[in-house]
Design an enzyme around this catalytic site. Structure first.
Site, mmCIF file in Angstrom:
data_model
loop_
_atom_site.group_PDB
_atom_site.id
_atom_site.type_symbol
_atom_site.label_atom_id
_atom_site.label_comp_id
_atom_site.label_asym_id
_atom_site.label_seq_id
_atom_site.Cartn_x
_atom_site.Cartn_y
_atom_site.Cartn_z
ATOM 1 N N ARG A 1 -1.073 -12.699 -9.561
ATOM 2 C CA ARG A 1 -2.244 -12.116 -10.228
ATOM 3 C C ARG A 1 -2.420 -12.647 -11.645
ATOM 4 O O ARG A 1 -3.544 -12.844 -12.106
ATOM 5 C CB ARG A 1 -2.148 -10.590 -10.200
ATOM 6 C CG ARG A 1 -2.525 -10.017 -8.823
ATOM 7 C CD ARG A 1 -2.214 -8.561 -8.715
ATOM 8 N NE ARG A 1 -2.789 -7.948 -7.517
ATOM 9 C CZ ARG A 1 -2.451 -6.741 -7.085
ATOM 10 N NH1 ARG A 1 -1.557 -6.022 -7.750
ATOM 11 N NH2 ARG A 1 -3.005 -6.241 -5.996
ATOM 12 N N ASN B 1 -8.633 -8.904 -7.891
ATOM 13 C CA ASN B 1 -7.301 -9.306 -8.338
ATOM 14 C C ASN B 1 -6.543 -10.190 -7.333
ATOM 15 O O ASN B 1 -5.322 -10.168 -7.267
ATOM 16 C CB ASN B 1 -6.484 -8.086 -8.755
ATOM 17 C CG ASN B 1 -6.338 -7.076 -7.634
ATOM 18 O OD1 ASN B 1 -6.790 -7.322 -6.525
ATOM 19 N ND2 ASN B 1 -5.698 -5.967 -7.914
ATOM 20 N N GLU C 1 -0.667 -1.717 8.201
ATOM 21 C CA GLU C 1 -1.579 -2.774 7.757
ATOM 22 C C GLU C 1 -1.426 -4.056 8.593
ATOM 23 O O GLU C 1 -2.414 -4.733 8.865
ATOM 24 C CB GLU C 1 -1.328 -3.063 6.270
ATOM 25 C CG GLU C 1 -1.765 -1.897 5.383
ATOM 26 C CD GLU C 1 -1.445 -2.093 3.913
ATOM 27 O OE1 GLU C 1 -1.707 -1.173 3.129
ATOM 28 O OE2 GLU C 1 -0.932 -3.171 3.542
HETATM 29 P P1 GDP Z 1 -2.457 -2.361 -5.951
HETATM 30 O O1 GDP Z 1 -1.488 -1.609 -5.077
HETATM 31 O O2 GDP Z 1 -1.800 -3.089 -7.092
HETATM 32 O O3 GDP Z 1 -3.371 -3.281 -5.166
HETATM 33 O O4 GDP Z 1 -3.405 -1.288 -6.669
HETATM 34 P P2 GDP Z 1 -4.051 0.104 -6.221
HETATM 35 O O5 GDP Z 1 -3.404 0.601 -4.948
HETATM 36 O O6 GDP Z 1 -4.013 1.001 -7.404
HETATM 37 O O7 GDP Z 1 -5.577 -0.243 -5.935
HETATM 38 C C1 GDP Z 1 -5.977 -0.921 -4.769
HETATM 39 C C2 GDP Z 1 -7.011 -1.967 -5.128
HETATM 40 O O8 GDP Z 1 -8.180 -1.318 -5.621
HETATM 41 C C3 GDP Z 1 -6.623 -2.926 -6.265
HETATM 42 O O9 GDP Z 1 -5.803 -3.996 -5.829
HETATM 43 C C4 GDP Z 1 -7.968 -3.395 -6.763
HETATM 44 O O10 GDP Z 1 -8.540 -4.425 -5.933
HETATM 45 C C5 GDP Z 1 -8.821 -2.134 -6.606
HETATM 46 N N1 GDP Z 1 -8.888 -1.382 -7.870
HETATM 47 C C6 GDP Z 1 -7.875 -0.792 -8.565
HETATM 48 N N2 GDP Z 1 -8.337 -0.198 -9.671
HETATM 49 C C7 GDP Z 1 -9.690 -0.401 -9.689
HETATM 50 C C8 GDP Z 1 -10.740 -0.017 -10.577
HETATM 51 O O11 GDP Z 1 -10.528 0.641 -11.599
HETATM 52 N N3 GDP Z 1 -12.017 -0.422 -10.240
HETATM 53 C C9 GDP Z 1 -12.280 -1.136 -9.104
HETATM 54 N N4 GDP Z 1 -13.564 -1.502 -8.841
HETATM 55 N N5 GDP Z 1 -11.313 -1.520 -8.250
HETATM 56 C C10 GDP Z 1 -10.034 -1.159 -8.531
#
Ligand code: GDP
Length: 138
Positions: free
Chosen positions: A103, A113, A127
């Site tokens: 990332r 990301n 998944e």
């Molecule tokens: P990860 O496990 O690091 O992928 O993160 P999370 O489980 O917290 O979130 C899942 C996915 O949602 C992330 O990889 C991002 O693509 C998306 N995401 C996370 N935070 C945000 C946000 O604040 N806004 C938006 N639009 N997308 C987000």
């Protein structure tokens, strides 16, 4: 601890033509590719995949982003795969991600990301089945 995880090269990284570089980082880190395809998620499929996030304020945006173009789901194998892969991809927000992570190198923002990685062994199984159901991954 399990030895499988599900990675997705997300639509932003596919559009930027970074599939090859990201796969190289994954294999150089010692992961074995057990299944790989390119697909464009339907809205229904993306909503189901991210069901755990359905109460979060960004759920709609996340589904829209993940259906905006092709993505590349990859079933991976390595000892302690879930934790090892999350270390390789780095923090959700690339601004917080460590040097040398996928990332840090390829993500544009917290939302777009570049890669997904399962967050538990249980979710890794769910998944992998989402994308490779009915296939025997050797
Ligand atoms: P990860 O496990 O690091 O992928 O993160 P999370 O489980 O917290 O979130 C899942 C996915 O949602 C992330 O990889 C991002 O693509 C998306 N995401 C996370 N935070 C945000 C946000 O604040 N806004 C938006 N639009 N997308 C987000």
């Amino acid at each position: 601890m399990g030895n499988k995880t599900l990675a997705i090269i997300k639509p932003d990284a596919v559009k930027r033509n970074n599939i090859g570089q990201i796969i190289a980082m994954i294999t150089e880190a010692g992961f074995k590719i057990k299944g790989l395809r390119m697909t464009r998620l339907s809205k229904e499929s993306a909503m189901k995949f991210y069901e755990v996030h359905k109460e979060r304020p960004f759920y709609g945006e996340l589904v829209e982003f993940m259906t905006s173009g092709n993505c590349v789901p990859i079933a991976l194998e390595k000892e302690n795969a879930v934790a090892e892969f999350r270390k390789l991809i780095g923090a959700t927000d690339p601004a917080q991600a460590e040097e040398g992570t996928i990332r840090k190198k390829y993500a544009a923002s917290k939302a777009e990301n570049a890669v997904h990685g399962s967050d538990s062994d249980e979710n890794a199984s769910i998944e992998i089945a989402h994308f490779f159901a009915g296939e025997s991954l050797l």
